[in-house]
Design a protein around this motif. Structure first.
Motif, short mmCIF file in Angstrom:
data_model
loop_
_atom_site.label_atom_id
_atom_site.label_comp_id
_atom_site.label_asym_id
_atom_site.label_seq_id
_atom_site.Cartn_x
_atom_site.Cartn_y
_atom_site.Cartn_z
N TYR A 179 3.10 1.83 -1.76
CA TYR A 179 3.43 2.12 -3.15
C TYR A 179 2.21 2.53 -3.99
CZ TYR A 179 8.32 0.88 -2.82
OH TYR A 179 9.66 0.88 -2.52
N SER A 180 1.05 2.63 -3.32
CA SER A 180 -0.16 2.95 -4.10
C SER A 180 -0.18 4.41 -4.49
CB SER A 180 -1.40 2.61 -3.29
OG SER A 180 -1.45 1.23 -3.10
N LYS A 215 -1.85 7.86 -6.26
CA LYS A 215 -3.21 8.43 -6.19
C LYS A 215 -3.88 8.48 -7.56
CE LYS A 215 -1.98 13.41 -6.35
NZ LYS A 215 -0.57 13.67 -6.32
N ARG A 260 -5.29 6.86 -10.96
CA ARG A 260 -5.73 5.57 -11.48
C ARG A 260 -5.08 5.36 -12.85
NH1 ARG A 260 -10.51 3.48 -13.87
NH2 ARG A 260 -10.83 5.60 -14.61
N LYS A 286 5.19 -3.22 -7.66
CA LYS A 286 4.86 -2.75 -6.32
C LYS A 286 5.07 -3.86 -5.28
CE LYS A 286 0.67 -0.92 -7.06
NZ LYS A 286 -0.52 -0.04 -6.94
N ASN A 287 4.57 -5.02 -5.60
CA ASN A 287 4.72 -6.15 -4.66
C ASN A 287 6.18 -6.52 -4.44
OD1 ASN A 287 1.99 -6.59 -4.11
ND2 ASN A 287 1.72 -7.79 -5.99
N ILE A 304 2.54 4.99 -9.42
CA ILE A 304 3.18 4.33 -8.29
C ILE A 304 3.71 5.42 -7.36
CG2 ILE A 304 5.39 4.15 -9.56
CD1 ILE A 304 5.84 1.46 -8.13
N ARG A 305 3.60 5.18 -6.07
CA ARG A 305 4.07 6.19 -5.11
C ARG A 305 5.54 5.92 -4.82
NH1 ARG A 305 3.85 6.37 0.29
NH2 ARG A 305 3.96 8.44 1.23
N SER A 315 1.44 -4.07 -10.64
CA SER A 315 1.28 -4.80 -9.38
C SER A 315 2.53 -5.55 -9.01
CB SER A 315 0.14 -5.82 -9.50
OG SER A 315 -1.05 -5.17 -9.81
N ASN A 371 0.80 -1.22 0.00
CA ASN A 371 0.00 0.00 0.00
C ASN A 371 0.83 1.27 0.00
OD1 ASN A 371 -2.48 -1.11 -0.18
ND2 ASN A 371 -2.72 -1.36 2.04
#
Ligand SMILES: Cc1ncc(C[n+]2csc(CCOP(=O)(O)OP(=O)(O)O)c2C)c(N)n1
Ligand SMILES: Cc1ncc(C[n+]2csc(CCOP(=O)(O)OP(=O)(O)O)c2C)c(N)n1
Ligand code: SF4
Ligand code: SF4
Ligand SMILES: [Mg+2]
Ligand SMILES: [Mg+2]
Lengths: 576, 283, 576, 283
Positions: free
Chosen positions: B7-8, B10, B12, B29-30, B58-59, B26, B5
């Protein structure tokens, strides 16, 4: 030619050691506390052809390669012939009026009104070494004797230059001594009265000065692909990389060089790249990237005559249109153009700060004339205040990378800073750095961002120092020059003043944005003459576009630099 | 504790639904989260193309630069600050056309970064032209009579260039993808990962189905065996191997260069103060 | 808005079929003999977001996308909401004042003063096909009924558009008929009086027109790397490659593209490349190569807003500085900037000849607005006189590739020609093509070659047709525009004339070299207003630099094109 | 009858005495003459570098273009006029740095031209900087502490790219050189020849002696065996093979493209007259 100055020229083919010989002479003079300027006339060839190296020295000001020739050291017959012949225009340089030193084996040249000093250069050299170029050292010794320089200074230079080579070094000193003594015993000195000083001066090339200025300005990475005449800075930095802690890299091409430079600056290491017009042309796309993303970069652009490969070993100021127009769309850029070696140091250090402060590309425009010639400077200030520009603090709330500000300058976070993660984008974006064009273009945000970015130029202009002038106050006529022609322009002004003309100069080294004070300085002048080393008057066009000036143009585009008397004559025609 | 999270982003992602890029986002990020890399120490550098929009989503520190030029940027980021984890992400057009020279030389230099190519065998963003990995006969806006140019094999390219980690995965196999990316990030040196990433809008040939039928998991007997790897990556047709084909230990460029080799990252070192001795050579 | 013109807008998300629907409408009108212009508002995204497509049609002149909106076809709720809302600035386009057609399932929108026509679009469509986009066709049918177009013309267009698909084609015709009949039975037509003509008009996009013009001008190779908005020409040519006998190639990058284009022209095949600003930036180095070697090349440069990636699906005229400054040194270049589709055809054919005649780069500058929008032209002339320029005959004695001539143009031999072997060089060279800088630089030859090359511009200027004007004769105020803003400027002039202003326009489509007649046309005018779709007024700066004009600037740089009434208002402010 | 004299240029080469480029100039002239190619049908395209000055010294059609860009020019010359014999000639910096991407893609396209690289493992014209083929530890103006970047192997590069003729020769062996160049020109498709060409002025490591001690003539058992070739070209050190490592038949690009495939060269075909039917699609 003044009595307190001397001009010595070494002439021969590429591979003859012309340049090394000239450099020893130049350094001998600079150690004698004289002001020195050298001029390197060479070709795009590694062996053969014809080249020469000129050293001008004086206790007074030395602002260009100068007019006249007192001593010629000719390393081949062609050299004797050319440089004594008043009809051959050696790139605009004057023919010899003084002493010609050469090996006595050279014969059959046309006799002219100069003092021929054929000497047993090879014979004297062979007493100490079988190395062919040793005869040059003998000639240097002779020339130094002719100018009244003490032998100790010359030998100290020789020892430093050949230092590492031990025996070679000693042999050269002995060879020089042979020449020195031989000349004194057999020939008369020039009769020049050089006012030697007690303080050694720094003798530095324009390219080295750029490198040094960059390091003083916080340089951590220099990434460049070799290209004449920008390579002298690259070589200087490569040689000192470990000492200065500067990472130096030659990548696969100039596109990579500039993108690496951008990447390094993005990640917080001050970085710079450099090239000539051809390499800069390949950087055009990424220049706009830095402008859009607001990433600091410094580019050293050293001009040579174009178009295309053009004249790779000659000089010109023909890349201004390129630099000003480079990359699509409008974005702020800063263009500086140093006048001389001292200015190379100072403006480059400053450029390193300006890039950080304004977060936009800064281009330092030099040319072969300035980048590849050596000049004395009295002192170099090791101190320089480094300013990293506006940075946010770690974890700042609601961080906006492209915050809209009055100055146009936003706080720049560096990868690794906690809590300030964001995206920097080549697409138009909003204050956060988020793209405004993907799902729905926001024309208002677009305009706000354009305005913000462009405002940086206004901020810069407000802080810009006044443009320097020379003898302008009472002048009826104003000459405007940019960059490396400052010295020769001053000398031309002196010549014209000597003839009774009320003329002065406006000396521009901050080329873009254009300082509006130039317009004011011109007001009331009878005529404004723009001096440029290019075909179309590129700077003249800039002045017209920005300030609406009415000007006349003095230009030279044969690949050579202006000579003082030549320039004076060209200007005089325009003011008659 | 770093979680995915963190790395989520804002924003889309604006990719077409089912685009192969989602799986890669994904997976990246994972992998980063599993490796406990803090978002402030992760830099994602991209080019231009659909895939290259990824840093927006990606954050982390994102750099969405120029078409084809992500590798020089990524290399210099690493050189400037060797503490950062640097990921390069772009398209097949970006990497194997516009950026060919950078791919080759960056791999050769063995800069410590992970280069992931979203290989959809087409130009996506510019609405469907043949790309350097498009197959012979492929029909597109620029090849209406079928492509006649042999596709690049990114695997042999990377191997010949001297990459020290060469792998391939598939957006249709998220677990495999994530595992390979994780290993790539862990690898010290240049890691190259080519990812089959169906463009559901413009590439009607190389679909999820196309690859599901063909890909199989390859396990190298000896990942340091160059010849084995070089042979394996040439298999194409009914069966296409995915996996890590090649991995060897070798010093990275920034370890070899004495200036970057020092521990404190270049970006964090104090500025070098000049001393009068520095100019002495000019006297 | 005039009674004899109609504006229809289709709005939805990317992937909704907005563009195809709009194109069917446009083509129906062009077949009805109307003048048509379309406008495509889209985003840098393949699915989602918001986009719209506008069709303006009239029996009279149609010179821009126009003001006002008569019929909206909204494919989603967002579409209904946005385009009826007077507060949302849809890129400068007017909100709806007429009829909104949409599926009856859409509800909950803010009610405004427009005629809402919710229709059972999906229901009617599903009678014929389960394909979701079929409902668009129903809406098209309805809109055509509302404008009074006969159904046969619409169905002929549908059959042609879906032609190859057989059954799909028939289904679409039936769906359109449903919409057409439903509308007529339940709603009132717009009341517009369109003067349909009996002659079908050609409906062509700017990019296609460039491609067609090039083929007519002898194109044999088109080499380009895709980049919006230059790709429409590439796609058109790729689709017709075999038919036209044009070799089309997408190489690895733009650097390759331009060097290939140069190689092809060098070897005697007319070749052209194209890109937008980013790709052009990569061509900068080789542009100078063509200038120096005097090899013909044509480059199509279609602008979009920068800097850098900028707004890839929006319009701007911000690349002029780039194009004019591209590459180091001075060399002749020709810059053309077509006004509309007809001009795209004509100027591109001409560019193909100019490049050959002057043996130098010709750049055709368009922009997204012009390159990606469709327009009607009454007729296209298939004839065009191809002129290969000055060529020597095989075996010519003492052949000089760069013969110094008064015109600056020298005879160009092509590989394969007997006895004319020579070297072409990016280094400065002499008349034979031999390098002047290797062993010994010849400053005189350098100057002669620079002068020769640059003289080509004088030759060109002597033959340049006079600059076209609009209502200028009696005007007190002159507007100067360049390229694609010609139509909208004329409309703005009409509006201002309608308000009693004595104003006219100077319409520049030959941008560089600057025609001096522009200066003459301006003389005596009270004010000169330069209209540009960019931030800094790049063309304005050119006019000031070249002609010393005093001007005021009207500019727009939010990514959108000017609208007629908006532009009129912006100009009016300046003349008050 | 074509003789080598027909190829004698009027300009004396300005290379340093004993420069490796001389041997190549002779070899090219001899090969062309032996193949009975008329000078007007020979085009020599070069980049920028000492080596690239060659077109000035040969009586043929010469194109002395930009650093690194000779292959796109050469390809297009061939496409424009397939009757011409096209030779690309440049340096190692030119081809393996600045022109990397073009080398790869031109080889892959199999354009019918002969690409000869004068490989002196240094930048000659710019007075001695490390080049992409400089060895590790090599000292130069830009690598005063010794080069740390692995040299490119032009042979594996060309093989991976898909070149259909891959060879190496040595300026110190003029006969071998001429033979290889001749075979390269005869080969239909992209021929790549890397030539060890000592730079007597700036490269004091890779001298004539250096190579004389090391090179030996390699004879491929089966020149069409890719694996064998790929293995052979990797030998380096005390023994360095020269010769033709790889050669296969394959259609050239201009044979595959229907427009260039026609017999009459594009440049000589009449201009396509437009007809009203050509615009019909717009009605
Ligand atoms: C210098 C330059 N040339 C061309 C373009 C236009 N362009 C944008 S994305 C793209 C290709 C996209 O294909 P790929 O790299 O495979 O990425 P994908 O969209 O398929 O993920 C091109 C040609 C550009 N932005 N810059
Ligand atoms: C775009 C560009 N970058 C750099 C240069 C400067 N330059 C000229 S020749 C050369 C390298 C020469 O090395 P190589 O290609 O190996 O040729 P050689 O001289 O060794 O034969 C360079 C960097 C240039 N002319 N153009
Ligand atoms: S066009 Fe293709 S690559 Fe691009 S977002 Fe859509 S599916 Fe993905
Ligand atoms: S510098 Fe080297 S490559 Fe150049 S001509 Fe001299 S020997 Fe040859
Ligand atoms: Mg792709
Ligand atoms: Mg070399």
């Amino acid at each position: 030619m003044r009595d307190d100055e001397i001009i010595i020229r070494v002439a021969g083919a590429a591979g003859d050691g012309v340049q090394s010989a000239g450099q020893i002479i130049a350094k001998t003079f600079s150690r004698k506390g004289l002001n020195v300027m050298t001029y390197n006339y060479y070709q795009d060839i590694v062996r053969g052809g014809q080249s020469w190296y000129q050293v001008r020295a004086s206790g007074g000001k030395v602002r260009s390669q100068g007019d006249g020739l007192d001593i010629l050291i000719a390393l081949n017959k062609d050299g004797v012939e050319r440089h004594t012949n008043p009809d051959i225009n050696e790139g605009g340089a004057s023919p010899l009026s003084g002493i010609a030193i050469f090996d006595k084996s050279i014969s059959g040249y046309t006799e002219r009104k100069v003092t021929y000093v054929p000497m047993p250069l090879s014979d004297l050299a062979s007493k100490h070494s079988s190395f062919a170029l040793m005869k040059n050292t003998v000639a240097i010794g002779a020339a130094m004797a002719a100018t009244g320089v003490d032998f100790d200074t010359l030998s100290s230079v020789i020892l430093d230059v050949f230092g590492k080579k031990g025996k070679v070094s000693e042999q050269n000193v002995s060879a020089a001594k042979e020449g020195y003594d031989y000349y004194l015993s057999n020939h008369k000195p020039t009769g020049k009265k050089l006012s030697f000083g007690s303080k050694r001066k720094y003798l530095i090339g324009g390219g080295e000065a750029i490198g040094l200025g960059a390091v003083r300005g916080g340089l951590k990475m220099y990434i460049g692909y070799p290209m004449t005449p920008a390579s002298s800075a690259l070589h200087y930095l490569a040689a000192h990389a470990r000492d200065f802690g500067v990472f130096v890299k030659i990548p696969e091409d100039e596109i990579s060089a500039i993108n690496m430079t951008i990447g390094a600056n993005y990640a917080g290491a001050r970085a710079m790249t450099g090239s000539s017009g051809g390499g800069f042309s390949l950087m055009v796309e990424a220049l706009g990237l830095a402008g859009m993303m607001e990433i600091p970069i410094v580019i050293y652009e050293s001009q040579r005559p174009g178009p295309s490969t053009g004249l790779p070993t000659k000089t010109e100021q023909g890349d201004l249109n390129l630099v000003l127009g480079a990359s699509q769309g409008d974005f702020p850029r800063i263009v500086l153009s140093p006048r001389d070696a001292r200015d190379c140091i100072n403006l480059t250090s400053e450029a390193m700060n300006l890039a950080q402060e304004y977060q936009t590309p800064v281009i330092i425009m030099s040319d072969l004339y300035l980048s590849e010639h050596n000049e004395t400077v009295d002192s170099i200030d090791p101190e320089f205040r480094i300013d990293d520009g506006r940075r946010p603090v770690d974890g700042e709330k609601d961080y906006k990378r492209y915050l809209i500000t009055e100055s146009g300058i936003s706080p720049r976070a560096i990868p690794g800073q906690k809590g300030l993660m964001h995206n920097e984008d080549s697409d138009e974006h909003d204050e956060y750095g988020d793209v405004v064009s993907d799902a729905e273009t926001d024309p208002t945000k677009r305009v706000a961002m354009m305005d913000k970015r462009m405002r940086k130029l206004d901020t810069l202009l407000r802080k810009m120092p006044p443009t320097e002038t020379y003898m302008l106050a009472d002048a009826e006529y104003a000459v405007i020059q940019w960059g490396s022609t400052a010295g020769v322009t001053e000398e031309a002004i002196d010549i014209l003043r000597g003839k009774g003309h009320r003329i002065g100069a406006i000396k521009v080294n901050r080329v873009f944005p254009v300082n509006p004070d130039i317009g004011k300085l011109c007001s009331g002048k009878k005529k404004i003459i723009v001096v440029e080393n290019n075909y179309s008057g590129q700077f003249n066009r800039l002045l017209k576009a920005e300030l609406g000036l009415k000007t006349v143009l003095v230009r030279k585009y044969n690949g050579e630099a202006f000579y003082p008397s030549e320039l004076a004559a060209m200007i005089e025609v325009k003011i008659w | 504790m770093v979680t995915v999270n963190d790395y989520s982003g804002k924003i889309r992602p604006d990719w077409c639904p089912a685009c192969g890029n989602f799986a890669q986002l994904s997976a990246i990020k994972n992998a980063l989260a599993e490796l406990k890399i803090e978002p402030e120490n992760a830099v994602v550098v991209s080019g231009i193309g659909c895939s290259s929009n990824l840093p927006e989503f990606i954050r982390a520190y994102g750099f969405h630069g120029l078409h084809g030029r992500l590798l020089p940027v990524a290399s210099a980021v690493k050189w400037a600050n060797r503490k950062l984890t640097v990921i390069g992400y772009g398209g097949d057009g970006d990497g194997f056309f516009e950026g060919t020279q950078h791919f080759f030389h960056t791999a050769k230099r063995n800069v410590d970064l992970t280069y992931i190519v979203s290989d959809n065998q087409i130009f996506g963003l510019t609405t469907g032209q043949a790309s350097p990995t498009s197959e012979i006969g492929f029909i597109s806006k620029t090849t209406p009579d079928g492509n006649i140019e042999k596709p690049v094999n990114p695997m042999t390219f990377a191997l010949s260039a001297g990459a020290t980690f060469v792998a391939r995965s598939f957006s249709g196999d998220p677990k495999h993808l994530q595992e390979v990316i994780k290993k790539g990030i862990q690898h010290k040196g240049f890691s190259f990962i080519d990812v089959f990433s169906p463009c559901v809008t413009f590439n009607k040939t190389n679909t999820y189905d196309y690859f599901r039928k063909r890909v199989y998991k390859y396990e190298a007997k000896d990942p340091s065996n160059f010849e084995e790897a070089y042979r394996a990556v040439q298999e194409w047709g009914d069966r296409i191997p995915i996996g890590i084909f090649y991995q060897v230990k070798s010093q990275s460029y920034e370890d070899l260069d004495p200036v970057t080799a020092e521990e404190t990252p270049l970006a964090e070192r104090p500025y070098r103060k000049l001393k009068p001795e520095d100019f002495e050579e000019f006297l």
